[in-house]
Design an enzyme around this catalytic site. Sequence first.
Site, PDB file in Angstrom:
ATOM      1  N   LYS A 280       8.945  12.755   6.072  1.00 60.44           N
ATOM      2  CA  LYS A 280       9.271  12.153   7.310  1.00 60.44           C
ATOM      3  C   LYS A 280       9.744  13.339   8.236  1.00 60.44           C
ATOM      4  CE  LYS A 280      10.687   8.733   9.213  1.00 60.44           C
ATOM      5  NZ  LYS A 280      10.503   7.894   9.700  1.00 60.44           N
TER       6      LYS A 280
ATOM      7  N   ASP B  97       9.247   6.597  -5.203  1.00 55.37           N
ATOM      8  CA  ASP B  97      10.088   5.254  -5.969  1.00 55.37           C
ATOM      9  C   ASP B  97       9.862   4.033  -5.517  1.00 55.37           C
ATOM     10  OD1 ASP B  97      11.484   4.532  -7.809  1.00 55.37           O
ATOM     11  OD2 ASP B  97      13.756   4.839  -6.961  1.00 55.37           O
TER      12      ASP B  97
ATOM     13  N   ASP C  71       5.765   2.018  -6.030  1.00 55.81           N
ATOM     14  CA  ASP C  71       6.532   0.576  -6.447  1.00 55.81           C
ATOM     15  C   ASP C  71       5.470  -0.493  -5.638  1.00 55.81           C
ATOM     16  OD1 ASP C  71       7.728   0.694  -8.751  1.00 55.81           O
ATOM     17  OD2 ASP C  71       9.856  -0.145  -7.922  1.00 55.81           O
TER      18      ASP C  71
ATOM     19  N   TYR D   8      17.961  12.115  -5.520  1.00 58.51           N
ATOM     20  CA  TYR D   8      17.992  11.698  -6.399  1.00 58.51           C
ATOM     21  C   TYR D   8      19.532  12.643  -7.268  1.00 58.51           C
ATOM     22  CZ  TYR D   8      15.548   7.741  -5.505  1.00 58.51           C
ATOM     23  OH  TYR D   8      15.039   6.358  -5.147  1.00 58.51           O
TER      24      TYR D   8
ATOM     25  N   ASP E  73       6.606   6.386   6.853  1.00 63.73           N
ATOM     26  CA  ASP E  73       7.088   5.124   7.209  1.00 63.73           C
ATOM     27  C   ASP E  73       5.171   4.800   7.568  1.00 63.73           C
ATOM     28  OD1 ASP E  73       6.829   6.818   8.804  1.00 63.73           O
ATOM     29  OD2 ASP E  73       8.681   5.476  10.790  1.00 63.73           O
TER      30      ASP E  73
END
Length: 368
Positions: A192, A249, A253, A142, A225
Amino acid sequence: MANPSLLILAGDGIGPEVMGQVTRIIDWYGANRDMAFDVEHDLVGGAAYDKHGTPLHDDTMAKALAADAVLLGAVGGPKYDDLDFSVKPERGLLRLRKEMDLFSNLRPAQCFDALADFSSLKKDIVAGLDIMIVRELTSGVYFGEPRGIFKEGNERVGINTQRYTESEIDRVARSAFELARRRGNKVCSMEKANVMESGILWREVVQKVHDTDYPDVELTHMYADNGAMQLVRAPKQFDVILTDNLFGDILSDCAAMLTGSLGMLPSASLGAPNVDGRPKALYEPVHGSAPDIAGQGKANPIACILSFAMALRYSFDQGDEATRLEQAVEKVLADGARTADLMGEEGGTPISTTEMGDAILAALDASL
Ligand code: NAD
């Protein structure tokens, strides 16, 4: 010794309503537990824009930097939707996070037994769930450069850059290990590393911080993942999950929804420790200003109240008192108190924001 200081920025919409209940609880601790705070109130978001033409006045920023902890309600609302990006209410919150350098975002996902039916997962998978996601908040994709939409030949290309320095990974890893020591003593780090170099470095640095300074904490690594899959398959296997800004992020959630309502979810954002060992800290509910119910006395104050419980634990080293408050919330829910957002299919009459505050204060009284 001076009392610890709290800066309260209630903000917009339901922010002042839910924060009103937190203020009553702060007063309860002063009156009953010999824990007085020096509390100051100020404006943020749309409320600050209305008065000062900016969503965070410089004086407020200075107060936030000086306070032992900041409690924030919520910012935003339709009234401000057409403002220029530079003065939108959210910019006030972003400025606080940036200038306080709050790099470690703590998002607990805790499922109170009384609300286990609210989860989209089966009750036995989530009942008693208590995990904490530590998300790196000030770097990563970001913020990385280069970023933008560029012309390449006769088409455009959108670019964002995932970038982490060793020191950025080091400090957020320390924050996760410290936290784990106060909980179940387990950290699972997610990245990852199979396809991203930043993930390889992340894994190396986290392992090194662990081996050097936190060998007593159990550390595992998982690809993000797979982590997402495991979160919905068997979330109780985790204690603390450590991850970067982007994966955090999404994963936080996802974990939040395991527990049901947005009105229940607290958060903390922590920075580097000061000389007295307290981190710079901002505590806030995960939800927004809920303009659809603002001013109606319907908002659930629990997310904001549990954010204050996090402040007791992480800023003021009052873990027992934080537990007292969390148990008061648990008892009230077990007794059937429900604001409108917590009404299940069985129906019933919802209680108001203030009535929920009353019930929690009564449960605190009963805990003495
Ligand atoms: P929201 O979280 O405000 O509301 C989403 C839904 O959840 C609404 O139906 C709302 O009524 C309900 N809800 C939220 N909190 C609740 C509570 N405590 N009790 C009962 N019900 C609750 O998200 P949104 O509607 O997408 O955004 C509204 C405004 O809030 C926007 O201006 C947005 O930018 C802002 N926002 C601010 C923050 C923040 O301050 N950190 C976070 C998210 C959104």
